[in-house]
Write a protein that holds these residues in place. Structure first.
Motif, PDB file in Angstrom:
ATOM      1  N   ALA A  29       0.837  -1.198   0.000  1.00  0.00           N
ATOM      2  CA  ALA A  29       0.000   0.000   0.000  1.00  0.00           C
ATOM      3  C   ALA A  29       0.872   1.249   0.000  1.00  0.00           C
ATOM      4  N   ALA A  30       0.417   2.269  -0.714  1.00  0.00           N
ATOM      5  CA  ALA A  30       1.116   3.556  -0.754  1.00  0.00           C
ATOM      6  C   ALA A  30       0.076   4.667  -0.778  1.00  0.00           C
ATOM      7  N   ALA A  31       0.410   5.764  -0.136  1.00  0.00           N
ATOM      8  CA  ALA A  31      -0.506   6.908  -0.105  1.00  0.00           C
ATOM      9  C   ALA A  31       0.300   8.192  -0.170  1.00  0.00           C
ATOM     10  N   GLU A  32      -0.318   9.227  -0.733  1.00  0.00           N
ATOM     11  CA  GLU A  32       0.344  10.517  -0.806  1.00  0.00           C
ATOM     12  C   GLU A  32      -0.673  11.640  -0.753  1.00  0.00           C
ATOM     13  N   LEU A  33      -0.236  12.763  -0.226  1.00  0.00           N
ATOM     14  CA  LEU A  33      -1.058  13.968  -0.129  1.00  0.00           C
ATOM     15  C   LEU A  33      -0.295  15.098  -0.805  1.00  0.00           C
ATOM     16  N   THR A  34      -0.971  15.815  -1.730  1.00  0.00           N
ATOM     17  CA  THR A  34      -0.295  16.824  -2.545  1.00  0.00           C
ATOM     18  C   THR A  34      -1.049  18.141  -2.518  1.00  0.00           C
ATOM     19  N   LEU A  35      -0.300  19.211  -2.437  1.00  0.00           N
ATOM     20  CA  LEU A  35      -0.854  20.561  -2.587  1.00  0.00           C
ATOM     21  C   LEU A  35      -0.213  21.172  -3.828  1.00  0.00           C
ATOM     22  N   VAL A  36      -1.038  21.560  -4.816  1.00  0.00           N
ATOM     23  CA  VAL A  36      -0.536  22.162  -6.046  1.00  0.00           C
ATOM     24  C   VAL A  36      -1.033  23.603  -6.149  1.00  0.00           C
ATOM     25  N   SER A  37      -0.235  24.453  -6.769  1.00  0.00           N
ATOM     26  CA  SER A  37      -0.634  25.847  -6.936  1.00  0.00           C
ATOM     27  C   SER A  37      -1.707  25.998  -8.005  1.00  0.00           C
ATOM     28  N   ASP A 202      10.504  11.977   3.006  1.00  0.00           N
ATOM     29  CA  ASP A 202       9.236  11.471   2.489  1.00  0.00           C
ATOM     30  C   ASP A 202       8.454  12.521   1.712  1.00  0.00           C
ATOM     31  N   ALA A 203       9.064  13.650   1.441  1.00  0.00           N
ATOM     32  CA  ALA A 203       8.381  14.728   0.724  1.00  0.00           C
ATOM     33  C   ALA A 203       9.068  14.987  -0.611  1.00  0.00           C
ATOM     34  N   GLU A 204       8.304  15.612  -1.522  1.00  0.00           N
ATOM     35  CA  GLU A 204       8.842  15.957  -2.834  1.00  0.00           C
ATOM     36  C   GLU A 204       8.350  17.346  -3.214  1.00  0.00           C
ATOM     37  N   ASN A 212      -0.204  24.746 -23.543  1.00  0.00           N
ATOM     38  CA  ASN A 212      -0.979  24.028 -24.548  1.00  0.00           C
ATOM     39  C   ASN A 212      -1.241  24.972 -25.723  1.00  0.00           C
ATOM     40  N   ASP A 213      -1.874  24.454 -26.777  1.00  0.00           N
ATOM     41  CA  ASP A 213      -2.060  25.261 -27.981  1.00  0.00           C
ATOM     42  C   ASP A 213      -3.484  25.787 -28.166  1.00  0.00           C
ATOM     43  N   LEU A 214      -4.315  25.773 -27.131  1.00  0.00           N
ATOM     44  CA  LEU A 214      -5.649  26.348 -27.240  1.00  0.00           C
ATOM     45  C   LEU A 214      -5.554  27.858 -27.424  1.00  0.00           C
ATOM     46  N   ASP A 215      -6.439  28.418 -28.235  1.00  0.00           N
ATOM     47  CA  ASP A 215      -6.335  29.844 -28.567  1.00  0.00           C
ATOM     48  C   ASP A 215      -7.285  30.714 -27.748  1.00  0.00           C
ATOM     49  N   ASP A 216      -7.710  30.245 -26.570  1.00  0.00           N
ATOM     50  CA  ASP A 216      -8.511  31.071 -25.675  1.00  0.00           C
ATOM     51  C   ASP A 216      -7.809  31.164 -24.323  1.00  0.00           C
ATOM     52  N   HIS A 217      -8.515  31.650 -23.304  1.00  0.00           N
ATOM     53  CA  HIS A 217      -7.869  31.861 -22.010  1.00  0.00           C
ATOM     54  C   HIS A 217      -7.366  30.552 -21.395  1.00  0.00           C
ATOM     55  N   ARG A 218      -7.936  29.414 -21.819  1.00  0.00           N
ATOM     56  CA  ARG A 218      -7.487  28.128 -21.282  1.00  0.00           C
ATOM     57  C   ARG A 218      -6.111  27.739 -21.808  1.00  0.00           C
ATOM     58  N   GLY A 219      -5.650  28.439 -22.852  1.00  0.00           N
ATOM     59  CA  GLY A 219      -4.365  28.124 -23.434  1.00  0.00           C
ATOM     60  C   GLY A 219      -3.204  28.872 -22.804  1.00  0.00           C
ATOM     61  N   GLU A 220      -3.472  29.644 -21.763  1.00  0.00           N
ATOM     62  CA  GLU A 220      -2.408  30.412 -21.120  1.00  0.00           C
ATOM     63  C   GLU A 220      -1.409  29.484 -20.439  1.00  0.00           C
ATOM     64  N   ALA A 221      -0.137  29.728 -20.669  1.00  0.00           N
ATOM     65  CA  ALA A 221       0.913  28.951 -20.008  1.00  0.00           C
ATOM     66  C   ALA A 221       0.939  29.277 -18.525  1.00  0.00           C
ATOM     67  N   GLY A 222       1.466  28.382 -17.746  1.00  0.00           N
ATOM     68  CA  GLY A 222       1.530  28.613 -16.308  1.00  0.00           C
ATOM     69  C   GLY A 222       2.645  27.829 -15.653  1.00  0.00           C
ATOM     70  N   VAL A 223       3.023  28.276 -14.477  1.00  0.00           N
ATOM     71  CA  VAL A 223       4.009  27.583 -13.653  1.00  0.00           C
ATOM     72  C   VAL A 223       3.266  26.937 -12.488  1.00  0.00           C
ATOM     73  N   VAL A 224       3.497  25.664 -12.291  1.00  0.00           N
ATOM     74  CA  VAL A 224       2.816  24.919 -11.237  1.00  0.00           C
ATOM     75  C   VAL A 224       3.841  24.498 -10.184  1.00  0.00           C
ATOM     76  N   LEU A 225       3.570  24.879  -8.958  1.00  0.00           N
ATOM     77  CA  LEU A 225       4.391  24.457  -7.819  1.00  0.00           C
ATOM     78  C   LEU A 225       3.630  23.378  -7.067  1.00  0.00           C
ATOM     79  N   SER A 226       4.352  22.412  -6.522  1.00  0.00           N
ATOM     80  CA  SER A 226       3.691  21.331  -5.812  1.00  0.00           C
ATOM     81  C   SER A 226       4.553  20.859  -4.647  1.00  0.00           C
ATOM     82  N   ILE A 227       3.884  20.337  -3.632  1.00  0.00           N
ATOM     83  CA  ILE A 227       4.570  19.677  -2.527  1.00  0.00           C
ATOM     84  C   ILE A 227       3.781  18.424  -2.197  1.00  0.00           C
ATOM     85  N   THR A 228       4.485  17.297  -2.169  1.00  0.00           N
ATOM     86  CA  THR A 228       3.854  15.996  -1.966  1.00  0.00           C
ATOM     87  C   THR A 228       4.477  15.309  -0.766  1.00  0.00           C
ATOM     88  N   HIS A 229       3.621  14.746   0.083  1.00  0.00           N
ATOM     89  CA  HIS A 229       4.103  13.951   1.218  1.00  0.00           C
ATOM     90  C   HIS A 229       3.635  12.520   1.029  1.00  0.00           C
TER      91      HIS A 229
END
Length: 231
Positions: A29-37, A202-204, A212-229
């Motif tokens: 068994a394995a489990a993890e909890l993650t918080l992403v920006s 035990d953290a990452e 992505n290549d969508l031509d609307d607001h959903r196509g905006e690039a972004g930086v994602v930060l994450s911390i996983t335990h």
């Protein structure tokens, strides 16, 4: 000497009645909890560019069978504010190559989105120091998808970069192509990402650039930060 002999006799007499040792458990068994920006799927935000809390539990057997659940907060699909996924797969090892076949059920909460199912397959193989995985996800036509289907093909790669102050650092990159349901309203969609992770016991900690290549607001690039335990 007589005392020792008597003790040995008692031990020999009791040994046939001793309970056999239990074989080691084959279930892991394995489990993890993650918080992403920002919760991004297929390069597109699923949390309206806001942080999301995620959890995952996975059970695996030595025979290659695995099953588990993933849950995340979100803000998107028909007013949903949470998503839960149940998944199962069978893994086969052919030398250094690993094949996997499975299925996934996706559920939404807080809105009027219906659940839908996806079948999954993947092949993983090391290429020098790089662990490469090619995966294909297919959603057959179903009521929740307005009787449309969807396909996503994704290539992921990971490789160790070394250590930073004694901490392992890994680079990761991915590129995906989607059509139908997974293209999110477009005819087709391309997405890609690149980042690094740093392991601290035990953290990452993770840092990734996603686009992505969508031509609307959903196509905006972004930086994602994450911390996983991991537990």
């Amino acid at each position: 000497m007589l005392s020792s002999a008597a003790a040995c006799a008692v031990g020999l007499k009791q040994s046939p009645e001793a309970k056999p040792a239990r074989p080691p458990s084959q279930l892991h068994a394995a489990a993890e909890l993650t918080l992403v920006s920002d919760y991004r799927r297929g390069g597109v935000t699923q949390s309206d560019n806001a942080p999301a809390l995620q959890g995952r539990v996975t059970l695996r057997t030595d025979s290659g069978l695995s099953a588990g659940a993933f849950a995340t907060s979100m803000h998107g699909r028909r007013g949903s504010n949470a998503q839960a996924t149940l998944f199962g797969a069978q893994r086969f090892e052919l030398g250094e190559t690993e094949l996997s076949f499975g299925a996934t059920a996706v559920f939404f909460f807080g809105g009027d989105a219906d659940p839908f199912g996806v079948v999954n397959t993947s092949v993983s193989h090391p290429v020098g120091p790089v662990d490469a995985t090619l995966s294909v996800n297919y959603a057959p036509p179903q009521d929740a998808l307005d009787d449309e289907d969807g396909i996503n093909i994704n290539l992921r790669a990971r490789t160790p970069l070394g250590r930073l102050n004694g901490l392992p650092v890994t680079a990761a990159a991915s590129a995906g192509w989607s059509e139908g349901e997974f293209a999110m309203g477009a005819e087709t969609k391309l997405d890609w990402s690149a980042g690094v992770t740093v392991e601290i016991e035990d953290a990452e900690l993770g840092f990734a650039y996603v686009d992505n290549d969508l031509d609307d607001h959903r196509g905006e690039a972004g930086v994602v930060l994450s911390i996983t335990h991991r537990f």
